[in-house]
Design an enzyme around this catalytic site. Structure first.
Site, PDB file in Angstrom:
ATOM      1  N   GLN A  96       0.884  -1.118  -0.221  1.00 42.37           N
ATOM      2  CA  GLN A  96      -0.061  -0.081  -0.065  1.00 42.37           C
ATOM      3  C   GLN A  96       0.828   1.177   0.130  1.00 42.37           C
ATOM      4  O   GLN A  96       2.038   1.250   0.269  1.00 42.37           O
ATOM      5  CB  GLN A  96      -0.850  -0.137   1.205  1.00 42.37           C
ATOM      6  CG  GLN A  96      -0.113  -0.097   2.421  1.00 42.37           C
ATOM      7  CD  GLN A  96      -1.085  -0.379   3.749  1.00 42.37           C
ATOM      8  OE1 GLN A  96      -1.303   0.733   4.442  1.00 42.37           O
ATOM      9  NE2 GLN A  96      -1.513  -1.667   3.821  1.00 42.37           N
ATOM     10  N   GLU A 133       3.146   7.762   8.780  1.00 43.69           N
ATOM     11  CA  GLU A 133       3.338   6.742   9.831  1.00 43.69           C
ATOM     12  C   GLU A 133       4.574   6.321  10.311  1.00 43.69           C
ATOM     13  O   GLU A 133       5.592   6.366   9.531  1.00 43.69           O
ATOM     14  CB  GLU A 133       2.202   5.781   9.537  1.00 43.69           C
ATOM     15  CG  GLU A 133       2.801   4.843   8.440  1.00 43.69           C
ATOM     16  CD  GLU A 133       1.609   3.695   7.978  1.00 43.69           C
ATOM     17  OE1 GLU A 133       0.484   4.127   7.986  1.00 43.69           O
ATOM     18  OE2 GLU A 133       2.328   2.662   7.666  1.00 43.69           O
ATOM     19  N   HIS A 264       4.699   0.102   0.870  1.00 45.78           N
ATOM     20  CA  HIS A 264       5.107  -0.713   1.746  1.00 45.78           C
ATOM     21  C   HIS A 264       4.105  -1.707   2.019  1.00 45.78           C
ATOM     22  O   HIS A 264       2.837  -1.556   1.572  1.00 45.78           O
ATOM     23  CB  HIS A 264       5.367   0.087   3.084  1.00 45.78           C
ATOM     24  CG  HIS A 264       4.337   0.742   3.561  1.00 45.78           C
ATOM     25  ND1 HIS A 264       3.846   2.207   3.013  1.00 45.78           N
ATOM     26  CD2 HIS A 264       3.377   0.522   4.609  1.00 45.78           C
ATOM     27  CE1 HIS A 264       2.760   2.619   3.595  1.00 45.78           C
ATOM     28  NE2 HIS A 264       2.256   1.539   4.725  1.00 45.78           N
ATOM     29  N   ARG A 283      -3.919   0.585  -2.826  1.00 48.81           N
ATOM     30  CA  ARG A 283      -3.300  -0.601  -2.407  1.00 48.81           C
ATOM     31  C   ARG A 283      -2.771  -1.153  -3.807  1.00 48.81           C
ATOM     32  O   ARG A 283      -3.367  -0.941  -4.865  1.00 48.81           O
ATOM     33  CB  ARG A 283      -4.518  -1.544  -2.090  1.00 48.81           C
ATOM     34  CG  ARG A 283      -4.944  -1.328  -0.695  1.00 48.81           C
ATOM     35  CD  ARG A 283      -5.947  -2.427  -0.371  1.00 48.81           C
ATOM     36  NE  ARG A 283      -6.645  -1.819   1.156  1.00 48.81           N
ATOM     37  CZ  ARG A 283      -7.149  -0.932   1.537  1.00 48.81           C
ATOM     38  NH1 ARG A 283      -7.945  -0.195   0.531  1.00 48.81           N
ATOM     39  NH2 ARG A 283      -7.714  -0.744   2.857  1.00 48.81           N
TER      40      ARG A 283
END
Length: 403
Positions: A96, A133, A264, A283
């Site tokens: 994704q 993130e 990743h 995705r």
């Protein structure tokens, strides 16, 4: 100091044992993938302020400046800017990528204007925010992160010797990096289904053969991890997408930061994950969910990168704090271990115990004890708090913002 009641998300890829073990509970037999801590409307944490339970998002909405602080509201708005999770991968997650802020706003606005329901399978943008993130391993954690240098991927594919992957080898060898990576990923994602099934099967067999011949334990682990993807998704282009990416192994306490556009996937392990307060995901395989190839290709950053494993470093201004540096202000991840330390309290923060026993004591003498899997919210208006990690196994993660 508000103890949090947190929801567990039962996604199919979740471990059946890792989160129950952290919480000291018996497994339910169902997958338990993510423990959410925060104010995301998808699963906000609950708090008890004396008059019964209330969700954290509603608590913040009632008085944003009191809960978040004036500086946080001025910088990020009237909502908690981050989402904190425990992530337990028992099976591979999808390959994704996350959009940057401009693309998230444009994509969300376009789908809203088109009347695409938020829960529709074909919906790409659940909100108008970006989703950088950071993941920090609590146990060995494996996955892929960022494009491998094209010639390194060429070397791997040539050792595999799968004839059907020759077009990828030729593109990666002949074209400039950006163009080569774009064409290789596009080729993988636009194959017809019979070709995908044939290539995934042949590639799996080649990976296992090469793993058996390898004298390097690290390489054998990488090859085996890739091969496992085919066992879970034999008719999916995810294995072929993942072969273009760097394999990463995080040891406990190590972290990786993922910015916008970086492809990743997580394979297996238990970790804490801190991100901007968003659920936007595009995705590229290893999923039964919607794959929007044109939109994905607009979001991906086609550049080779090193994974950049992050280890915590001491912070002179905050005794006892070990910071995981990241180039983002919406969130800030750090940890405390054994000892007694003053905790800064001028920003909103969520504290999570992942080991041992941690005692929080505020200026009024009130105490809150956290054991593994337990967490609390500390509002910006709270009095000073002291963190005491009792014993060498004590670990407390701190999620907050930079303002």
């Amino acid at each position: 100091m508000d103890r949090l009641e947190n929801a567990v998300r039962p996604y199919a890829w979740g471990s059946r044992t890792a989160i129950p073990a952290l919480l000291g509970q018996e497994p339910s037999g169902e997958p338990q993938a993510e423990l959410w801590m925060g104010a995301h409307p998808g699963a906000p944490s609950g708090v008890d302020r004396g008059a019964g339970g209330v969700s954290l998002d509603r608590l913040i909405a009632a008085d944003p400046e009191r809960e978040l602080g004036a500086a946080t509201v001025a910088r990020f708005g009237a909502g908690l800017p981050f989402l904190f999770k425990v992530l337990a991968a028992g099976e591979p997650l999808s390959v994704q990528v996350h959009p940057d802020l401009a693309r998230a706003r444009a994509g969300f606005a376009a789908e809203e204007a088109a009347g695409v329901p938020l829960e529709a399978r074909e919906r790409n943008y659940k909100d108008a925010n970006h989703k950088p993130e950071m993941l920090c391993a609590l146990e060995e954690f494996t996955g892929v992160c960022g494009f491998r240098a094209p010639l390194s991927t060429v070397a791997l594919l040539e050792r595999l010797g799968v004839a059907g992957l020759r077009p990828v080898v030729d593109v990666l060898r002949a074209k400039p990096e950006t163009e080569a990576l774009r064409e290789a990923l596009t080729w993988v994602l636009t194959l017809d289904n019979p070709t995908v099934i044939e290539l995934v099967g042949a590639t799996r067999d080649a990976l296992l053969r090469l793993a058996g011949e390898s004298a390097s334990p690290a390489e054998a682990l990488m090859l085996h991890d890739y091969a496992v993807l085919a066992d879970h998704y034999p008719a999916d282009p995810g294995l072929l997408s993942a072969l273009l990416l760097n394999h990463v192994v995080l040891r406990p306490g190590e972290a990786v930061y993922l910015g916008a556009g970086v492809p990743h996937a997580y394979f297996r392990g238990l970790g804490v994950e801190l991100m901007a307060n968003s659920d936007n995901v595009l995705r590229a395989g290893l999923t039964p969910k919607h794959i929007d190839v044109p939109e994905l290709l607009r979001v991906v950053e086609f550049a080779a990168t090193e994974p950049g494993v992050i280890r915590p470093r001491s912070v002179a201004a905050h005794p006892g704090e070990e910071l995981y540096p990241a180039p983002i202000d919406e969130f800030r991840l750090s940890r405390y271990r054994e000892g007694s330390w003053p905790l800064p309290t001028d920003t909103p923060q969520i504290l999570l115990c992942t080991g041992g026993r941690v005692v929080l004591t505020d200026a009024t003498g009130e105490e809150l004890v956290l054991t593994p899997g337990q967490s609390c919210f500390i509002a910006a208006h709270s009095p000073a708090v002291t963190v005491t990690g009792e014993g060498e196994d004590a670990i407390l993660f701190r999620a907050t913002v930079s303002v």
